[in-house]
Design an enzyme around this catalytic site. Structure first.
Site, PDB file in Angstrom:
ATOM      1  N   CYS A 177       0.860  -1.184   0.000  1.00  0.00           N
ATOM      2  CA  CYS A 177       0.000   0.000   0.000  1.00  0.00           C
ATOM      3  C   CYS A 177       0.898   1.236   0.000  1.00  0.00           C
ATOM      4  CB  CYS A 177      -0.951  -0.006   1.191  1.00  0.00           C
ATOM      5  SG  CYS A 177      -0.110  -0.064   2.792  1.00  0.00           S
ATOM      6  N   THR A 178       0.335   2.406   0.159  1.00  0.00           N
ATOM      7  CA  THR A 178       1.101   3.650   0.003  1.00  0.00           C
ATOM      8  C   THR A 178       2.226   3.794   1.024  1.00  0.00           C
ATOM      9  OG1 THR A 178      -0.917   4.698  -0.811  1.00  0.00           O
ATOM     10  CG2 THR A 178       0.936   6.144  -0.253  1.00  0.00           C
TER      11      THR A 178
END
Length: 326
Positions: A177-178
């Protein structure tokens, strides 16, 4: 050197009195001109903020004075302009919303993989690579060969797992994810569902882009970020995207050439999805923004940050005086 330091941070930790942290944290942020949003919940802290170097250092020092928040994970990038308009500290049920009771990354979580080792892992044909982010983020960029779960929100991820994944079939799973926080929850959930070998990218995409040279990278495209930059490239510089102020989705220069685009009111992704009342409200907001820009002001609504900071400092001083009298 860019003027603003953008700091994404989180920590899963038991915060029974998290409500009491809101006022002093907000007062500190406003005093030191730190904008952005921090979330507080019984399970910890999460958010992204921006300020000058001194402001961010002051915030990190404050977090380290709170024993439970010492060691908060954070990542920094830079922006030529302030990417946030407001300063907020919100009280939430979860610091990242999966919507499944009992998932606690402090007790069970997937195996962390360093950015330098990530390429070898996801190149393994036996590894099922899943992007845990949402559609609009993945549209901008993702890792080569990663599966898009086609979710609009993180809450939908458990349903994707139930409908499309099987511990008996997917023996090795790699997730990313980010900045890493969604994978803390998603890998914990996967482990609870019986998946044994679950890996996630330590520090998220942002750490990978920072540490892995572009010529060796398996990242394709740009990375969506939750601030005014909208997206960053492999050098962690602002990419060529803007945000539609109506639907809050990223748009390109090509989108802005569409006949369906109206500044602040609609874009090709949301045209026709808003009521007439909403459209009129968007147009009025855009008008006020334009007028504020002409006056050289920033339209953020309500009282100024300085006024809020003064009011909160007075409130904290009053509480401190009351405690001394007690």
């Amino acid at each position: 050197m860019s003027q603003y330091v953008v700091c994404a941070l989180y920590k899963f930790v038991e915060l029974n009195n998290y409500q009491e942290l809101r006022e002093p944290l907000l007062a500190l942020m406003e005093k030191h001109h730190i904008r952005g949003t921090l979330l507080l919940a019984g399970e910890g802290i999460n958010g992204t903020v921006a300020s000058d170097r001194a402001g961010i250092d002051t915030l990190l020092e404050w977090l380290n004075t709170e024993p439970r928040l010492t060691g908060t994970v954070y990542k920094e990038s830079y922006s030529e302009t302030q990417p946030f308009n407001r300063t907020k500290v919100k009280l939430k049920k979860e610091i990242v919303t999966l919507g499944v009771e009992g998932i606690d990354p402090r007790h069970v979580v997937g195996t962390y993989v360093k950015p330098q080792d990530w390429n070898d892992l996801i190149a393994d044909p036996e590894v099922f690579v899943v992007d845990t982010r949402n559609d609009y983020e993945i549209e901008i960029g993702t890792f080569k060969g990663a599966v898009n779960p086609n979710t609009e929100t993180f809450r939908e991820f458990p349903d994707y797992v139930k409908e499309n994944m099987d511990p008996a079939k997917h023996k090795k799973v790699a997730m990313f994810c980010t900045g890493g926080i969604r994978c803390e929850k998603s890998t914990a959930y996967m482990k609870e569902q019986g998946f044994e070998e679950v890996y996630h990218l330590e520090g998220g995409i942002l750490k990978y882009l920072e540490e892995v040279p572009q010529e060796e990278s398996m990242w394709e495209g740009d990375c969506y970020v939750f601030d005014g930059r909208v997206a960053v490239n492999h050098q962690l510089e602002k990419a060529d995207y803007d945000l539609c102020n109506a639907c809050r989705l990223p748009i390109t220069d090509e989108d802005k050439q569409s006949e369906l685009f109206e500044q602040g009111v609609s874009c090709p992704k949301c045209h026709g999805k808003h009521s007439e009342e909403q459209v009129e409200r968007f147009r009025e907001r855009e008008k006020q923004v334009s007028l504020a820009n002409q006056r050289g002001e920033q339209h953020v609504g309500g009282e100024s940050a300085k006024q809020r900071a003064q009011r909160r400092e007075a409130k904290l001083a009053k509480k401190a005086a009351q405690r001394k009298q007690a």
